[in-house]
Design a protein around this motif. Sequence first.
Motif, mmCIF file in Angstrom:
data_model
loop_
_atom_site.group_PDB
_atom_site.id
_atom_site.type_symbol
_atom_site.label_atom_id
_atom_site.label_comp_id
_atom_site.label_asym_id
_atom_site.label_seq_id
_atom_site.Cartn_x
_atom_site.Cartn_y
_atom_site.Cartn_z
ATOM 1 N N ASN A 180 -3.475 0.883 9.048
ATOM 2 C CA ASN A 180 -3.441 1.536 10.373
ATOM 3 C C ASN A 180 -2.077 2.121 10.726
ATOM 4 O OD1 ASN A 180 -6.187 0.851 10.852
ATOM 5 N ND2 ASN A 180 -5.547 -1.214 11.495
ATOM 6 N N LYS A 181 -1.204 2.251 9.742
ATOM 7 C CA LYS A 181 0.075 2.914 9.986
ATOM 8 C C LYS A 181 0.025 4.309 9.376
ATOM 9 C CE LYS A 181 2.957 -1.221 10.259
ATOM 10 N NZ LYS A 181 3.301 -0.996 11.677
ATOM 11 N N THR A 182 0.794 5.238 9.954
ATOM 12 C CA THR A 182 0.776 6.613 9.483
ATOM 13 C C THR A 182 1.667 6.775 8.260
ATOM 14 O OG1 THR A 182 2.643 7.346 10.810
ATOM 15 C CG2 THR A 182 0.464 7.402 11.855
ATOM 16 N N VAL A 183 1.448 7.867 7.546
ATOM 17 C CA VAL A 183 2.251 8.168 6.378
ATOM 18 C C VAL A 183 3.720 8.292 6.751
ATOM 19 C CG1 VAL A 183 2.674 9.907 4.601
ATOM 20 C CG2 VAL A 183 0.327 9.284 5.180
ATOM 21 N N THR A 184 4.002 8.867 7.929
ATOM 22 C CA THR A 184 5.389 9.011 8.384
ATOM 23 C C THR A 184 6.008 7.658 8.693
ATOM 24 O OG1 THR A 184 4.997 11.207 9.299
ATOM 25 C CG2 THR A 184 6.888 9.999 10.158
ATOM 26 N N GLU A 185 5.248 6.796 9.385
ATOM 27 C CA GLU A 185 5.777 5.483 9.779
ATOM 28 C C GLU A 185 6.208 4.651 8.568
ATOM 29 O OE1 GLU A 185 3.671 4.061 13.880
ATOM 30 O OE2 GLU A 185 2.341 4.233 12.137
ATOM 31 N N ILE A 186 5.468 4.729 7.508
ATOM 32 C CA ILE A 186 5.786 3.885 6.352
ATOM 33 C C ILE A 186 6.689 4.603 5.348
ATOM 34 C CG2 ILE A 186 3.634 2.612 6.592
ATOM 35 C CD1 ILE A 186 2.500 4.200 4.268
ATOM 36 N N GLN A 187 7.066 5.867 5.701
ATOM 37 C CA GLN A 187 7.922 6.666 4.809
ATOM 38 C C GLN A 187 7.325 6.686 3.385
ATOM 39 O OE1 GLN A 187 11.746 4.669 5.471
ATOM 40 N NE2 GLN A 187 12.384 6.441 6.708
ATOM 41 N N PHE A 188 6.081 7.105 3.330
ATOM 42 C CA PHE A 188 5.314 7.097 2.083
ATOM 43 C C PHE A 188 5.999 7.898 0.976
ATOM 44 C CE2 PHE A 188 1.929 8.727 -0.697
ATOM 45 C CZ PHE A 188 1.270 7.558 -1.035
ATOM 46 N N TRP A 189 6.363 9.110 1.277
ATOM 47 C CA TRP A 189 6.979 9.949 0.253
ATOM 48 C C TRP A 189 8.331 9.397 -0.191
ATOM 49 C CZ3 TRP A 189 11.550 12.715 -0.022
ATOM 50 C CH2 TRP A 189 11.667 13.570 -1.126
ATOM 51 N N GLN A 190 9.134 8.912 0.776
ATOM 52 C CA GLN A 190 10.460 8.408 0.447
ATOM 53 C C GLN A 190 10.394 7.192 -0.490
ATOM 54 O OE1 GLN A 190 9.387 9.309 3.345
ATOM 55 N NE2 GLN A 190 10.940 10.411 4.555
ATOM 56 N N HIS A 191 9.380 6.355 -0.321
ATOM 57 C CA HIS A 191 9.269 5.139 -1.121
ATOM 58 C C HIS A 191 8.541 5.358 -2.453
ATOM 59 C CE1 HIS A 191 10.108 3.038 2.754
ATOM 60 N NE2 HIS A 191 10.774 2.230 1.933
ATOM 61 N N THR A 192 7.685 6.338 -2.506
ATOM 62 C CA THR A 192 6.862 6.495 -3.713
ATOM 63 C C THR A 192 7.107 7.798 -4.468
ATOM 64 O OG1 THR A 192 5.034 7.581 -2.516
ATOM 65 C CG2 THR A 192 5.029 5.148 -2.605
ATOM 66 N N GLY A 193 7.658 8.792 -3.791
ATOM 67 C CA GLY A 193 7.816 10.097 -4.420
ATOM 68 C C GLY A 193 6.497 10.843 -4.550
ATOM 69 N N ALA A 194 5.441 10.347 -3.892
ATOM 70 C CA ALA A 194 4.116 10.949 -3.981
ATOM 71 C C ALA A 194 3.781 11.687 -2.687
ATOM 72 C CB ALA A 194 3.067 9.879 -4.257
ATOM 73 N N THR A 195 2.942 12.720 -2.822
ATOM 74 C CA THR A 195 2.528 13.519 -1.671
ATOM 75 C C THR A 195 1.025 13.386 -1.472
ATOM 76 O OG1 THR A 195 4.280 15.124 -2.103
ATOM 77 C CG2 THR A 195 2.446 15.833 -0.696
ATOM 78 N N VAL A 196 0.635 12.999 -0.260
ATOM 79 C CA VAL A 196 -0.788 12.874 0.062
ATOM 80 C C VAL A 196 -1.358 14.274 0.275
ATOM 81 C CG1 VAL A 196 -2.479 11.977 1.705
ATOM 82 C CG2 VAL A 196 -0.452 10.615 1.121
ATOM 83 N N ILE A 197 -2.416 14.595 -0.477
ATOM 84 C CA ILE A 197 -3.009 15.929 -0.358
ATOM 85 C C ILE A 197 -4.396 15.904 0.282
ATOM 86 C CG2 ILE A 197 -1.733 16.807 -2.341
ATOM 87 C CD1 ILE A 197 -4.315 16.510 -3.978
#
Length: 212
Positions: free
Chosen positions: A151-168
């Motif tokens: 229930n957290k957003t991609v921005t809140e968890i810094q998804f790209w910064q931690h994984t280097g992956a982009t949600v498409i």
Amino acid sequence: MDIEPKTRTVIPRYQQIAIEVAARIANGEYAEGEKIYARSSLASQYGVSPETARRSICILSDLGIVSSEKGSGIIIRSQKKAADYIQQNSKLETIDTIKENLLKSVSRQKKEMDYLNECMNDLIEASVHFRSMNPFMPFEIRITKDCAYLNKTVTEIQFWQHTGATVIAVSRKDLVMKSPGPYVALTEGDTIYFIAQDDTADRVKGFLYPNR
């Protein structure tokens, strides 16, 4: 190091003859005290040299199964000792057979492992080639209740910064959201589609499910 099954040890001819004669004694074909053929007759019967026949009789004589005196032929002394000798050789043959079967099994398993490794290498090579031909082939991961950032957003968890992956894309029930943006929340039951820079989903899996 290769492990190849060795050929079973060949029993010398003189020992084979000793075993055969002992078997005939143990089976009651010859009675204790009975006088049987001389060494020369034994050599002729089995088609071996006198020396081979002599060595056979020496084995039986040393074990107390027969006695042999020059000019007196071979005399049967103990049916029980003959039976004991046969039983002992039977156990040795059993051990030899078990060892041989074990080595054959190890050899078969090694060949199977070598074949499995070849298949794995072929699969990895084919996967790398396929992904190099399709660099934008996305990975996918299912969001379950065990997700650390439910229930957290991609921005809140810094998804790209931690994984280097982009949600498409995000698949939620019957809806597929393409380019969902940074504010999509990770909801239980979602399927997340993403492209990874290092062509592996391991970093994303480890990030979303650190306790697995």
